[in-house]
Design a protein around this motif. Structure first.
Motif, PDB file in Angstrom:
ATOM      1  N   ILE A   1       0.178   1.691 -18.605  1.00  0.00           N
ATOM      2  CA  ILE A   1       1.364   1.626 -19.467  1.00  0.00           C
ATOM      3  C   ILE A   1       2.568   1.164 -18.653  1.00  0.00           C
ATOM      4  O   ILE A   1       3.340   0.310 -19.095  1.00  0.00           O
ATOM      5  N   LEU A   2       2.741   1.726 -17.469  1.00  0.00           N
ATOM      6  CA  LEU A   2       3.866   1.315 -16.621  1.00  0.00           C
ATOM      7  C   LEU A   2       3.740  -0.158 -16.229  1.00  0.00           C
ATOM      8  O   LEU A   2       4.738  -0.883 -16.216  1.00  0.00           O
ATOM      9  N   ASN A   3       2.536  -0.619 -15.914  1.00  0.00           N
ATOM     10  CA  ASN A   3       2.333  -2.033 -15.594  1.00  0.00           C
ATOM     11  C   ASN A   3       2.669  -2.920 -16.791  1.00  0.00           C
ATOM     12  O   ASN A   3       3.295  -3.970 -16.640  1.00  0.00           O
ATOM     13  N   THR A   4       2.262  -2.510 -17.978  1.00  0.00           N
ATOM     14  CA  THR A   4       2.551  -3.292 -19.177  1.00  0.00           C
ATOM     15  C   THR A   4       4.049  -3.354 -19.433  1.00  0.00           C
ATOM     16  O   THR A   4       4.589  -4.427 -19.746  1.00  0.00           O
ATOM     17  N   LEU A   5       4.744  -2.238 -19.303  1.00  0.00           N
ATOM     18  CA  LEU A   5       6.190  -2.230 -19.501  1.00  0.00           C
ATOM     19  C   LEU A   5       6.910  -3.096 -18.476  1.00  0.00           C
ATOM     20  O   LEU A   5       7.901  -3.749 -18.789  1.00  0.00           O
ATOM     21  N   SER A   6       6.399  -3.118 -17.243  1.00  0.00           N
ATOM     22  CA  SER A   6       7.105  -3.832 -16.183  1.00  0.00           C
ATOM     23  C   SER A   6       6.757  -5.311 -16.100  1.00  0.00           C
ATOM     24  O   SER A   6       7.525  -6.089 -15.555  1.00  0.00           O
ATOM     25  N   SER A   7       5.600  -5.731 -16.639  1.00  0.00           N
ATOM     26  CA  SER A   7       5.206  -7.132 -16.477  1.00  0.00           C
ATOM     27  C   SER A   7       4.519  -7.732 -17.691  1.00  0.00           C
ATOM     28  O   SER A   7       4.275  -8.926 -17.721  1.00  0.00           O
ATOM     29  N   GLY A   8       4.151  -6.905 -18.662  1.00  0.00           N
ATOM     30  CA  GLY A   8       3.382  -7.398 -19.799  1.00  0.00           C
ATOM     31  C   GLY A   8       1.882  -7.414 -19.542  1.00  0.00           C
ATOM     32  O   GLY A   8       1.099  -7.756 -20.400  1.00  0.00           O
ATOM     33  N   ASP A   9       1.456  -7.026 -18.342  1.00  0.00           N
ATOM     34  CA  ASP A   9       0.047  -7.053 -17.952  1.00  0.00           C
ATOM     35  C   ASP A   9      -0.382  -5.673 -17.476  1.00  0.00           C
ATOM     36  O   ASP A   9       0.111  -5.189 -16.460  1.00  0.00           O
ATOM     37  N   PRO A  10      -1.336  -5.007 -18.184  1.00  0.00           N
ATOM     38  CA  PRO A  10      -1.751  -3.664 -17.767  1.00  0.00           C
ATOM     39  C   PRO A  10      -2.435  -3.629 -16.405  1.00  0.00           C
ATOM     40  O   PRO A  10      -2.545  -2.577 -15.798  1.00  0.00           O
ATOM     41  N   TYR A  11      -2.887  -4.800 -15.905  1.00  0.00           N
ATOM     42  CA  TYR A  11      -3.569  -4.841 -14.614  1.00  0.00           C
ATOM     43  C   TYR A  11      -2.742  -5.531 -13.538  1.00  0.00           C
ATOM     44  O   TYR A  11      -3.278  -5.979 -12.531  1.00  0.00           O
ATOM     45  N   SER A  12      -1.413  -5.604 -13.736  1.00  0.00           N
ATOM     46  CA  SER A  12      -0.570  -6.160 -12.676  1.00  0.00           C
ATOM     47  C   SER A  12      -0.635  -5.230 -11.469  1.00  0.00           C
ATOM     48  O   SER A  12      -1.148  -4.123 -11.550  1.00  0.00           O
ATOM     49  N   ASN A  13      -0.105  -5.646 -10.347  1.00  0.00           N
ATOM     50  CA  ASN A  13      -0.264  -4.852  -9.128  1.00  0.00           C
ATOM     51  C   ASN A  13       0.928  -3.961  -8.807  1.00  0.00           C
ATOM     52  O   ASN A  13       1.018  -3.450  -7.707  1.00  0.00           O
ATOM     53  N   LYS A  14       1.841  -3.741  -9.754  1.00  0.00           N
ATOM     54  CA  LYS A  14       2.960  -2.836  -9.470  1.00  0.00           C
ATOM     55  C   LYS A  14       2.465  -1.408  -9.262  1.00  0.00           C
ATOM     56  O   LYS A  14       2.840  -0.744  -8.328  1.00  0.00           O
ATOM     57  N   PHE A  15       1.635  -0.938 -10.165  1.00  0.00           N
ATOM     58  CA  PHE A  15       1.054   0.404 -10.065  1.00  0.00           C
ATOM     59  C   PHE A  15      -0.466   0.261 -10.076  1.00  0.00           C
ATOM     60  O   PHE A  15      -1.025  -0.518 -10.842  1.00  0.00           O
ATOM     61  N   VAL A  16      -1.152   1.035  -9.246  1.00  0.00           N
ATOM     62  CA  VAL A  16      -2.609   0.942  -9.141  1.00  0.00           C
ATOM     63  C   VAL A  16      -3.248   1.457 -10.422  1.00  0.00           C
ATOM     64  O   VAL A  16      -2.970   2.574 -10.862  1.00  0.00           O
ATOM     65  N   ALA A  17      -4.091   0.615 -11.033  1.00  0.00           N
ATOM     66  CA  ALA A  17      -4.779   0.985 -12.270  1.00  0.00           C
ATOM     67  C   ALA A  17      -6.198   0.446 -12.221  1.00  0.00           C
ATOM     68  O   ALA A  17      -6.470  -0.569 -11.588  1.00  0.00           O
ATOM     69  N   ALA A  18      -7.102   1.137 -12.883  1.00  0.00           N
ATOM     70  CA  ALA A  18      -8.497   0.692 -12.964  1.00  0.00           C
ATOM     71  C   ALA A  18      -9.094   1.231 -14.255  1.00  0.00           C
ATOM     72  O   ALA A  18      -8.586   2.189 -14.829  1.00  0.00           O
ATOM     73  N   GLU A  19     -10.161   0.601 -14.695  1.00  0.00           N
ATOM     74  CA  GLU A  19     -10.871   1.095 -15.869  1.00  0.00           C
ATOM     75  C   GLU A  19     -11.742   2.267 -15.437  1.00  0.00           C
ATOM     76  O   GLU A  19     -12.877   2.094 -15.032  1.00  0.00           O
ATOM     77  N   SER A  20     -11.168   3.455 -15.489  1.00  0.00           N
ATOM     78  CA  SER A  20     -11.861   4.647 -15.018  1.00  0.00           C
ATOM     79  C   SER A  20     -11.306   5.854 -15.750  1.00  0.00           C
ATOM     80  O   SER A  20     -10.118   5.912 -16.037  1.00  0.00           O
ATOM     81  N   ARG A  21     -12.154   6.798 -16.073  1.00  0.00           N
ATOM     82  CA  ARG A  21     -11.702   8.046 -16.678  1.00  0.00           C
ATOM     83  C   ARG A  21     -11.367   9.072 -15.598  1.00  0.00           C
ATOM     84  O   ARG A  21     -10.916  10.164 -15.891  1.00  0.00           O
TER      85      ARG A  21
END
Length: 66
Positions: free
Chosen positions: A12-32
């Motif tokens: 969510i933070l990546n999407t708000l900051s760049s429009g891309d949920p997988y941008s590299n601002k905050f570490v994110a992965a498809e994981s529960r």
């Protein structure tokens, strides 16, 4: 951003900051499971370069997600 582990806070933070949920601002992965291991803060212009700068903080999820 605060919430349960593995629920998409970093995305969510990546999407708000760049429009891309997988941008590299905050570490994110498809994981529960928990991905974020430490608090990180980033300066973000959510409405383009001429907008005010906001500070977003991403923290590890509550209860680890396992």
């Amino acid at each position: 951003m605060v919430g349960l582990a593995g629920r998409g806070k970093s995305s969510i933070l990546n999407t708000l900051s760049s429009g891309d949920p997988y941008s590299n601002k905050f570490v994110a992965a498809e994981s529960r499971k928990a991905v974020t291991r430490e608090v990180s803060g980033k300066d973000v212009n959510i409405f383009g370069m001429d907008s005010p700068t906001y500070k977003f903080f991403d923290v590890p999820g509550l209860w680890g997600g396992e």
